[in-house]
Motif scaffolding. Sequence first.
Motif, mmCIF file in Angstrom:
data_model
loop_
_atom_site.group_PDB
_atom_site.id
_atom_site.type_symbol
_atom_site.label_atom_id
_atom_site.label_comp_id
_atom_site.label_asym_id
_atom_site.label_seq_id
_atom_site.Cartn_x
_atom_site.Cartn_y
_atom_site.Cartn_z
ATOM 1 N N UNK A 1 0.871 -1.181 0.000
ATOM 2 C CA UNK A 1 0.000 0.000 0.000
ATOM 3 C C UNK A 1 0.899 1.219 0.000
ATOM 4 N N UNK A 2 0.603 2.185 -0.857
ATOM 5 C CA UNK A 2 1.522 3.319 -1.035
ATOM 6 C C UNK A 2 1.344 4.413 0.006
ATOM 7 N N UNK A 3 0.410 4.190 0.974
ATOM 8 C CA UNK A 3 0.180 5.209 1.996
ATOM 9 C C UNK A 3 -0.886 6.205 1.585
ATOM 10 N N UNK A 4 -1.374 6.096 0.345
ATOM 11 C CA UNK A 4 -2.427 7.007 -0.148
ATOM 12 C C UNK A 4 -3.594 6.188 -0.683
ATOM 13 N N UNK A 5 -3.619 5.973 -2.000
ATOM 14 C CA UNK A 5 -4.779 5.289 -2.578
ATOM 15 C C UNK A 5 -4.480 3.980 -3.262
ATOM 16 N N UNK A 6 -3.200 3.719 -3.555
ATOM 17 C CA UNK A 6 -2.865 2.526 -4.336
ATOM 18 C C UNK A 6 -2.578 1.325 -3.443
ATOM 19 N N UNK A 7 -3.231 0.219 -3.758
ATOM 20 C CA UNK A 7 -3.009 -1.019 -3.020
ATOM 21 C C UNK A 7 -2.832 -2.147 -4.040
ATOM 22 N N UNK A 8 -1.845 -2.986 -3.813
ATOM 23 C CA UNK A 8 -1.552 -4.105 -4.712
ATOM 24 C C UNK A 8 -1.414 -5.358 -3.857
ATOM 25 N N UNK A 9 -1.984 -6.461 -4.328
ATOM 26 C CA UNK A 9 -1.828 -7.737 -3.613
ATOM 27 C C UNK A 9 -1.850 -8.871 -4.615
ATOM 28 N N UNK A 10 -1.080 -9.916 -4.331
ATOM 29 C CA UNK A 10 -1.099 -11.120 -5.166
ATOM 30 C C UNK A 10 -0.372 -12.243 -4.438
ATOM 31 N N UNK A 11 -0.555 -13.454 -4.944
ATOM 32 C CA UNK A 11 0.145 -14.620 -4.403
ATOM 33 C C UNK A 11 1.570 -14.636 -4.945
ATOM 34 N N UNK A 12 2.539 -14.759 -4.036
ATOM 35 C CA UNK A 12 3.954 -14.699 -4.436
ATOM 36 C C UNK A 12 4.446 -16.033 -4.999
ATOM 37 N N UNK A 13 3.894 -17.123 -4.494
ATOM 38 C CA UNK A 13 4.354 -18.467 -4.834
ATOM 39 C C UNK A 13 3.994 -19.380 -3.675
ATOM 40 N N UNK A 14 4.588 -20.553 -3.602
ATOM 41 C CA UNK A 14 4.297 -21.430 -2.465
ATOM 42 C C UNK A 14 4.934 -20.866 -1.197
ATOM 43 N N UNK A 15 4.429 -21.321 -0.051
ATOM 44 C CA UNK A 15 5.093 -20.985 1.214
ATOM 45 C C UNK A 15 5.393 -22.300 1.935
ATOM 46 N N UNK A 16 4.556 -22.670 2.897
ATOM 47 C CA UNK A 16 4.876 -23.854 3.705
ATOM 48 C C UNK A 16 4.434 -25.176 3.089
ATOM 49 N N UNK A 17 3.478 -25.143 2.151
ATOM 50 C CA UNK A 17 2.860 -26.391 1.687
ATOM 51 C C UNK A 17 3.863 -27.388 1.100
ATOM 52 N N UNK A 18 4.728 -27.004 0.130
ATOM 53 C CA UNK A 18 5.630 -28.012 -0.425
ATOM 54 C C UNK A 18 6.612 -28.585 0.607
ATOM 55 N N UNK A 19 7.124 -27.726 1.491
ATOM 56 C CA UNK A 19 8.065 -28.205 2.516
ATOM 57 C C UNK A 19 7.362 -29.204 3.434
ATOM 58 N N UNK A 20 6.151 -28.824 3.895
ATOM 59 C CA UNK A 20 5.415 -29.723 4.792
ATOM 60 C C UNK A 20 5.140 -31.066 4.123
ATOM 61 N N UNK A 21 4.688 -31.011 2.857
ATOM 62 C CA UNK A 21 4.357 -32.255 2.153
ATOM 63 C C UNK A 21 5.603 -33.122 1.961
ATOM 64 N N UNK A 22 6.723 -32.477 1.701
ATOM 65 C CA UNK A 22 7.991 -33.183 1.508
ATOM 66 C C UNK A 22 8.407 -33.899 2.798
ATOM 67 N N UNK A 23 8.308 -33.177 3.919
ATOM 68 C CA UNK A 23 8.684 -33.758 5.222
ATOM 69 C C UNK A 23 7.756 -34.921 5.573
ATOM 70 N N UNK A 24 6.447 -34.738 5.330
ATOM 71 C CA UNK A 24 5.487 -35.824 5.601
ATOM 72 C C UNK A 24 5.814 -37.055 4.765
ATOM 73 N N UNK A 25 6.117 -36.832 3.478
ATOM 74 C CA UNK A 25 6.412 -37.953 2.576
ATOM 75 C C UNK A 25 7.666 -38.706 3.019
ATOM 76 N N UNK A 26 8.578 -38.011 3.682
ATOM 77 C CA UNK A 26 9.799 -38.647 4.196
ATOM 78 C C UNK A 26 9.558 -39.350 5.538
ATOM 79 N N UNK A 27 8.328 -39.207 6.075
ATOM 80 C CA UNK A 27 8.008 -39.830 7.359
ATOM 81 C C UNK A 27 8.678 -39.155 8.538
#
Length: 371
Positions: free
Chosen positions: A189-215
């Motif tokens: 947010x620019x402090x006035x009127x402009x606001x931008x948001x979006x998904x950056x990429x994965x966060x915890x999901x791939x790491x968690x799934x990888x650790x689970x798959x390794x038991x």
Amino acid sequence: MEPIWAVGLMTGTVLDGNIDVALIKTDGERIADTGTYALAPYPQSIRALLEQTLRQARAWNFEGPEPAIFREAEEALTRAQSAAVRDLVESQGMSMADIGIVGFHGQTVLHRAPQPGRIGRTRQLGDGELMASLLGTKVAYDFRSADVAAGGQGAPLAAAYHAALLKQADVSGDTAVLNLGGVGNITWWDGKGDIVAFDTGPANAPVNDFIKAKGLGEMDRDGKLAAAGKVDEERLARLLQHPYLTKPYPKSLDRFDFTAAMADGLGAEDGAATLTAFTVSAVGKALDLLPRRPKRLAVSGGGRHNPTMMAMLESRAGVEVVQAETLGWKGDAVEAECFAFLAVRVLRGLPISFPSTTGAPEPMRGGKLAG
């Protein structure tokens, strides 16, 4: 409108087995008071049911009739989340009569971003009418469908709340809010009127799934495996060529758009290190897309409890990184608080998504009201 007490609920796509429940006082524009926050664990039976539901949702992929398991999972999670709301409210010496509205996000089981010539699809499980009858109060739910039907991404929806938090903490435009859940999302947010948001990429999901798959458990607790591993820099460089990372916003992701398969063939430590490095490097690429690169990231969500991820974020994304608490926020509560805030906006008929956050054609109202 005078500020009212509202409860917000969030269960992320990371499926950590918890319901996030938060209480705030707001008019949907400013935050008058942040009340309390709790993690309410799902019983193991519901957790297993949700994991099976997500598997069936991916097989369904919006083709043909919905899997029968959706109805079973929807009722189970609605009843569990209703009980969590009542427990939180009563723990504060309040009753449901003191609560103006509940914001019930529900469980995302599938999300497909729009493509040229094709609108997106999104499905959250959550029976708002059932919750309203169980709690005897108004419930706002199904926050994403209207935005998607209008051609928007349907995500991320946290921008309005993140901007309200920034208005009270830093109006310089130098701080952006990063949430690290199953998927990462950023708000600038620019402090006035402009606001931008979006998904950056994965966060915890791939790491968690990888650790689970390794038991090796549910997650890379405290980032210990990643800290002991070595990043496969060659593989990382290839992964960072993914077109999503340089695609202009607005844009959004499903939890399974980036998977643990990115670390196929690597041992536990090196795999965790490489997946963690990919998450934070994707954030760095996201910062380069913003109208102005922020100097500081205030981080909320589960990923901020991973010291290896936070250290890598600072070094690989090239930005100062602070915990949400540094700005006086509850870092674990921000997403649940967001849906309390959005619920009040639904009640007031205020927009909850915008062209620069979801790509909707205009500021969009959204959500359904029950009760």
